[in-house]
Scaffold this motif. Structure first.
Motif, PDB file in Angstrom:
ATOM      1  N   UNK A   2      16.846  -4.517  15.344  1.00 60.62           N
ATOM      2  CA  UNK A   2      15.482  -4.859  15.176  1.00 60.62           C
ATOM      3  C   UNK A   2      14.802  -5.476  16.372  1.00 60.62           C
ATOM      4  N   UNK A   3      13.542  -5.566  16.224  1.00 61.77           N
ATOM      5  CA  UNK A   3      12.699  -6.047  17.565  1.00 61.77           C
ATOM      6  C   UNK A   3      12.969  -7.331  17.841  1.00 61.77           C
ATOM      7  N   UNK A   4      13.548  -8.322  16.674  1.00 60.44           N
ATOM      8  CA  UNK A   4      13.892  -9.762  16.919  1.00 60.44           C
ATOM      9  C   UNK A   4      15.247  -9.872  17.323  1.00 60.44           C
ATOM     10  N   UNK A   8      22.942 -10.666  24.877  1.00 60.88           N
ATOM     11  CA  UNK A   8      23.264 -11.313  26.087  1.00 60.88           C
ATOM     12  C   UNK A   8      23.501 -10.256  27.265  1.00 60.88           C
ATOM     13  N   UNK A   9      22.646 -10.142  28.314  1.00 57.79           N
ATOM     14  CA  UNK A   9      22.865  -9.211  29.508  1.00 57.79           C
ATOM     15  C   UNK A   9      23.575  -9.772  30.469  1.00 57.79           C
ATOM     16  N   UNK A  10      24.714  -9.250  30.565  1.00 61.52           N
ATOM     17  CA  UNK A  10      25.842  -9.996  31.470  1.00 61.52           C
ATOM     18  C   UNK A  10      25.257  -9.728  32.953  1.00 61.52           C
ATOM     19  N   UNK A  11      24.484  -8.707  33.362  1.00 56.47           N
ATOM     20  CA  UNK A  11      24.026  -8.645  34.800  1.00 56.47           C
ATOM     21  C   UNK A  11      22.964  -9.836  35.076  1.00 56.47           C
ATOM     22  N   UNK A  12      22.073  -9.871  34.405  1.00 60.27           N
ATOM     23  CA  UNK A  12      20.943 -10.826  34.553  1.00 60.27           C
ATOM     24  C   UNK A  12      21.425 -12.336  34.066  1.00 60.27           C
ATOM     25  N   UNK A  13      22.338 -12.527  33.222  1.00 55.36           N
ATOM     26  CA  UNK A  13      22.788 -13.690  32.690  1.00 55.36           C
ATOM     27  C   UNK A  13      21.750 -14.367  31.654  1.00 55.36           C
ATOM     28  N   UNK A  14      21.065 -13.499  31.001  1.00 51.85           N
ATOM     29  CA  UNK A  14      19.755 -13.811  30.227  1.00 51.85           C
ATOM     30  C   UNK A  14      19.868 -13.153  28.816  1.00 51.85           C
ATOM     31  N   UNK A  18      17.049  -6.702  22.226  1.00 47.49           N
ATOM     32  CA  UNK A  18      17.862  -5.361  22.305  1.00 47.49           C
ATOM     33  C   UNK A  18      17.292  -3.969  22.567  1.00 47.49           C
ATOM     34  N   UNK A  19      15.833  -4.059  22.465  1.00 47.53           N
ATOM     35  CA  UNK A  19      15.138  -2.742  22.623  1.00 47.53           C
ATOM     36  C   UNK A  19      15.186  -2.666  24.362  1.00 47.53           C
ATOM     37  N   UNK A  20      14.736  -3.686  24.940  1.00 42.38           N
ATOM     38  CA  UNK A  20      14.617  -3.461  26.514  1.00 42.38           C
ATOM     39  C   UNK A  20      16.136  -3.483  27.044  1.00 42.38           C
ATOM     40  N   UNK A  21      17.112  -3.934  26.569  1.00 47.20           N
ATOM     41  CA  UNK A  21      18.520  -3.697  27.153  1.00 47.20           C
ATOM     42  C   UNK A  21      18.917  -2.137  27.266  1.00 47.20           C
ATOM     43  N   UNK A  22      18.567  -1.651  25.926  1.00 43.95           N
ATOM     44  CA  UNK A  22      19.062  -0.066  25.761  1.00 43.95           C
ATOM     45  C   UNK A  22      18.081   0.608  26.553  1.00 43.95           C
TER      46      UNK A  22
END
Length: 100
Positions: A2-4, A8-14, A18-22
């Protein structure tokens, strides 16, 4: 997801949505293949050879100006897979072709 949902993005550490990471991973997965003059190639394009190429194992030479139809991109940004009559498994370097 979902949008909420945050992951955890291991590249950026933030923690990012989920939609943005995909979307970020999808953009990274796309490989940009360019021909000899800088045109972007895609699956199904037609290309012409800009140089005589000796095909190893086939015992023949593909002449300059030969039309290759319906190319397929490989995982390598420098190589394209294609079919040509009488030659199985032909892989050409993108630097030797021009988009038609």
């Amino acid at each position: 997801m979902g949008d909420d949902d945050y992951v955890y993005d291991e590249e950026s550490g933030e923690w990012v949505p989920a939609a943005q990471l995909l979307q970020k991973r999808g953009a990274a997965a796309q490989i940009e293949v360019r021909d000899a003059v800088g045109n972007i190639l895609a699956d199904g394009d037609q290309v012409t050879l800009i140089k005589d190429l000796e095909v190893k194992g086939a015992g023949r030479t593909l002449k300059r100006g030969t039309l290759i139809k319906s190319i397929r991109l490989t995982g390598d940004p420098q190589e394209i897979d294609c079919k040509f009559e009488g030659i199985k498994g032909l892989v050409l370097r993108a630097e030797f072709v021009r988009k038609r």
